[in-house]
Design a protein around this motif. Structure first.
Motif, PDB file in Angstrom:
ATOM      1  N   MET A   1       0.845  -1.180   0.000  1.00  0.00           N
ATOM      2  CA  MET A   1       0.000   0.000   0.000  1.00  0.00           C
ATOM      3  C   MET A   1       0.891   1.244   0.000  1.00  0.00           C
ATOM      4  SD  MET A   1      -3.048   1.062   2.687  1.00  0.00           S
ATOM      5  CE  MET A   1      -4.064  -0.342   2.292  1.00  0.00           C
ATOM      6  N   ARG A   2       0.447   2.285  -0.654  1.00  0.00           N
ATOM      7  CA  ARG A   2       1.203   3.544  -0.739  1.00  0.00           C
ATOM      8  C   ARG A   2       1.271   4.246   0.621  1.00  0.00           C
ATOM      9  NH1 ARG A   2      -2.710   5.432  -4.049  1.00  0.00           N
ATOM     10  NH2 ARG A   2      -2.520   7.386  -2.921  1.00  0.00           N
ATOM     11  N   GLU A   3       2.378   4.948   0.832  1.00  0.00           N
ATOM     12  CA  GLU A   3       2.606   5.668   2.086  1.00  0.00           C
ATOM     13  C   GLU A   3       1.489   6.663   2.390  1.00  0.00           C
ATOM     14  OE1 GLU A   3       5.721   9.053   3.571  1.00  0.00           O
ATOM     15  OE2 GLU A   3       6.575   7.328   2.538  1.00  0.00           O
ATOM     16  N   GLY A   4       1.115   7.454   1.402  1.00  0.00           N
ATOM     17  CA  GLY A   4       0.094   8.473   1.611  1.00  0.00           C
ATOM     18  C   GLY A   4      -1.251   7.900   2.020  1.00  0.00           C
ATOM     19  N   LEU A   5      -1.614   6.769   1.448  1.00  0.00           N
ATOM     20  CA  LEU A   5      -2.890   6.136   1.780  1.00  0.00           C
ATOM     21  C   LEU A   5      -2.863   5.577   3.205  1.00  0.00           C
ATOM     22  CD1 LEU A   5      -5.696   5.372   0.870  1.00  0.00           C
ATOM     23  CD2 LEU A   5      -4.742   3.318  -0.179  1.00  0.00           C
ATOM     24  N   ILE A   6      -1.743   4.974   3.584  1.00  0.00           N
ATOM     25  CA  ILE A   6      -1.600   4.470   4.959  1.00  0.00           C
ATOM     26  C   ILE A   6      -1.721   5.637   5.939  1.00  0.00           C
ATOM     27  CG2 ILE A   6      -0.018   3.393   6.607  1.00  0.00           C
ATOM     28  CD1 ILE A   6       1.139   1.821   4.162  1.00  0.00           C
ATOM     29  N   VAL A  45       5.281  10.073  17.761  1.00  0.00           N
ATOM     30  CA  VAL A  45       5.944  10.563  16.553  1.00  0.00           C
ATOM     31  C   VAL A  45       6.010   9.413  15.553  1.00  0.00           C
ATOM     32  CG1 VAL A  45       8.035  11.611  15.631  1.00  0.00           C
ATOM     33  CG2 VAL A  45       7.288  12.162  17.963  1.00  0.00           C
ATOM     34  N   VAL A  46       5.522   9.645  14.334  1.00  0.00           N
ATOM     35  CA  VAL A  46       5.404   8.560  13.350  1.00  0.00           C
ATOM     36  C   VAL A  46       6.060   8.927  12.025  1.00  0.00           C
ATOM     37  CG1 VAL A  46       3.798   7.107  12.036  1.00  0.00           C
ATOM     38  CG2 VAL A  46       3.259   7.739  14.402  1.00  0.00           C
ATOM     39  N   GLU A  47       6.807   7.979  11.509  1.00  0.00           N
ATOM     40  CA  GLU A  47       7.346   8.009  10.144  1.00  0.00           C
ATOM     41  C   GLU A  47       6.547   6.982   9.352  1.00  0.00           C
ATOM     42  OE1 GLU A  47       9.185   9.066   6.965  1.00  0.00           O
ATOM     43  OE2 GLU A  47      10.074   9.847   8.800  1.00  0.00           O
ATOM     44  N   PHE A  48       5.806   7.423   8.360  1.00  0.00           N
ATOM     45  CA  PHE A  48       5.042   6.503   7.518  1.00  0.00           C
ATOM     46  C   PHE A  48       5.891   6.055   6.341  1.00  0.00           C
ATOM     47  CE2 PHE A  48       1.568   8.594   9.743  1.00  0.00           C
ATOM     48  CZ  PHE A  48       0.755   7.516  10.035  1.00  0.00           C
ATOM     49  N   LYS A  49       5.752   4.781   5.975  1.00  0.00           N
ATOM     50  CA  LYS A  49       6.441   4.218   4.820  1.00  0.00           C
ATOM     51  C   LYS A  49       5.451   3.353   4.055  1.00  0.00           C
ATOM     52  CE  LYS A  49      10.217   5.260   4.362  1.00  0.00           C
ATOM     53  NZ  LYS A  49      10.553   6.593   3.810  1.00  0.00           N
ATOM     54  N   ALA A  50       5.684   3.200   2.765  1.00  0.00           N
ATOM     55  CA  ALA A  50       4.886   2.258   1.975  1.00  0.00           C
ATOM     56  C   ALA A  50       5.139   0.853   2.533  1.00  0.00           C
ATOM     57  CB  ALA A  50       5.284   2.329   0.505  1.00  0.00           C
ATOM     58  N   THR A  51       4.180  -0.019   2.358  1.00  0.00           N
ATOM     59  CA  THR A  51       4.290  -1.370   2.887  1.00  0.00           C
ATOM     60  C   THR A  51       5.608  -2.020   2.476  1.00  0.00           C
ATOM     61  OG1 THR A  51       1.893  -1.588   2.821  1.00  0.00           O
ATOM     62  CG2 THR A  51       3.156  -3.634   2.986  1.00  0.00           C
ATOM     63  N   GLY A  52       6.346  -2.481   3.489  1.00  0.00           N
ATOM     64  CA  GLY A  52       7.609  -3.177   3.254  1.00  0.00           C
ATOM     65  C   GLY A  52       8.814  -2.273   3.066  1.00  0.00           C
ATOM     66  N   LYS A  53       8.613  -0.958   3.013  1.00  0.00           N
ATOM     67  CA  LYS A  53       9.728  -0.020   2.813  1.00  0.00           C
ATOM     68  C   LYS A  53      10.334   0.368   4.163  1.00  0.00           C
ATOM     69  CE  LYS A  53       9.304   0.325  -1.636  1.00  0.00           C
ATOM     70  NZ  LYS A  53      10.322  -0.092  -2.563  1.00  0.00           N
ATOM     71  N   LYS A  54      11.584   0.802   4.127  1.00  0.00           N
ATOM     72  CA  LYS A  54      12.317   1.210   5.322  1.00  0.00           C
ATOM     73  C   LYS A  54      12.636   2.699   5.249  1.00  0.00           C
ATOM     74  CE  LYS A  54      12.774  -3.105   6.623  1.00  0.00           C
ATOM     75  NZ  LYS A  54      11.844  -3.630   7.574  1.00  0.00           N
ATOM     76  N   ALA A  55      12.948   3.279   6.398  1.00  0.00           N
ATOM     77  CA  ALA A  55      13.378   4.672   6.433  1.00  0.00           C
ATOM     78  C   ALA A  55      14.709   4.798   5.697  1.00  0.00           C
ATOM     79  CB  ALA A  55      13.538   5.130   7.879  1.00  0.00           C
ATOM     80  N   THR A  56      14.908   5.948   5.051  1.00  0.00           N
ATOM     81  CA  THR A  56      16.173   6.184   4.359  1.00  0.00           C
ATOM     82  C   THR A  56      17.281   6.387   5.401  1.00  0.00           C
ATOM     83  OG1 THR A  56      15.925   8.590   4.343  1.00  0.00           O
ATOM     84  CG2 THR A  56      14.956   7.363   2.472  1.00  0.00           C
ATOM     85  N   LYS A  57      18.511   6.325   4.967  1.00  0.00           N
ATOM     86  CA  LYS A  57      19.644   6.540   5.883  1.00  0.00           C
ATOM     87  C   LYS A  57      19.550   7.929   6.525  1.00  0.00           C
ATOM     88  CE  LYS A  57      22.745   3.063   4.535  1.00  0.00           C
ATOM     89  NZ  LYS A  57      22.710   2.048   5.560  1.00  0.00           N
ATOM     90  N   TYR A  58      19.158   8.910   5.744  1.00  0.00           N
ATOM     91  CA  TYR A  58      19.028  10.267   6.281  1.00  0.00           C
ATOM     92  C   TYR A  58      17.927  10.323   7.339  1.00  0.00           C
ATOM     93  CZ  TYR A  58      19.467  15.281   6.472  1.00  0.00           C
ATOM     94  OH  TYR A  58      19.693  16.561   6.918  1.00  0.00           O
ATOM     95  N   GLN A  59      16.787   9.696   7.054  1.00  0.00           N
ATOM     96  CA  GLN A  59      15.703   9.649   8.036  1.00  0.00           C
ATOM     97  C   GLN A  59      16.154   8.911   9.294  1.00  0.00           C
ATOM     98  OE1 GLN A  59      12.827   7.848   5.406  1.00  0.00           O
ATOM     99  NE2 GLN A  59      11.633   9.752   5.274  1.00  0.00           N
TER     100      GLN A  59
END
Length: 87
Positions: A1-6, A45-59
């Motif tokens: 599922m897309r990040e924005g929809l989640i 505090v929440v970081e949303f990601k698309a299903t199965g995706k991880k935070a970037t190194k910068y994040q």
């Protein structure tokens, strides 16, 4: 599922449960988490990601900086995970 929809579904459901929600946008600091939720004296505090995706190194670096001052950033990549976090 897309990040924005989640993010939208979790936020809509959280608001129905009485959470106050703000989108965290910083013009001077990229990589900040997506949302802040407040209820009963708590801040989540929440970081949303698309299903199965991880935070970037910068994040991840920003999350570590927040952790160093006692703030946990929750990574949410599904509506179910968001529902559990903001019950």
């Amino acid at each position: 599922m897309r990040e924005g929809l989640i993010e939208k579904k979790v936020t809509d459901n959280a608001k129905k449960k009485g959470w106050l929600s703000y989108k965290w946008v910083s013009t001077s600091q990229r990589g900040v988490p997506d949302r802040l939720y407040f209820k009963d004296g708590n801040c989540v505090v929440v970081e949303f990601k698309a299903t199965g995706k991880k935070a970037t190194k910068y994040q991840q670096a920003i999350h570590l900086r927040l952790a160093a001052v006692g703030i946990k950033v929750h990574i949410v990549d599904s509506v179910d995970a968001g529902e559990l976090l903001l019950c």
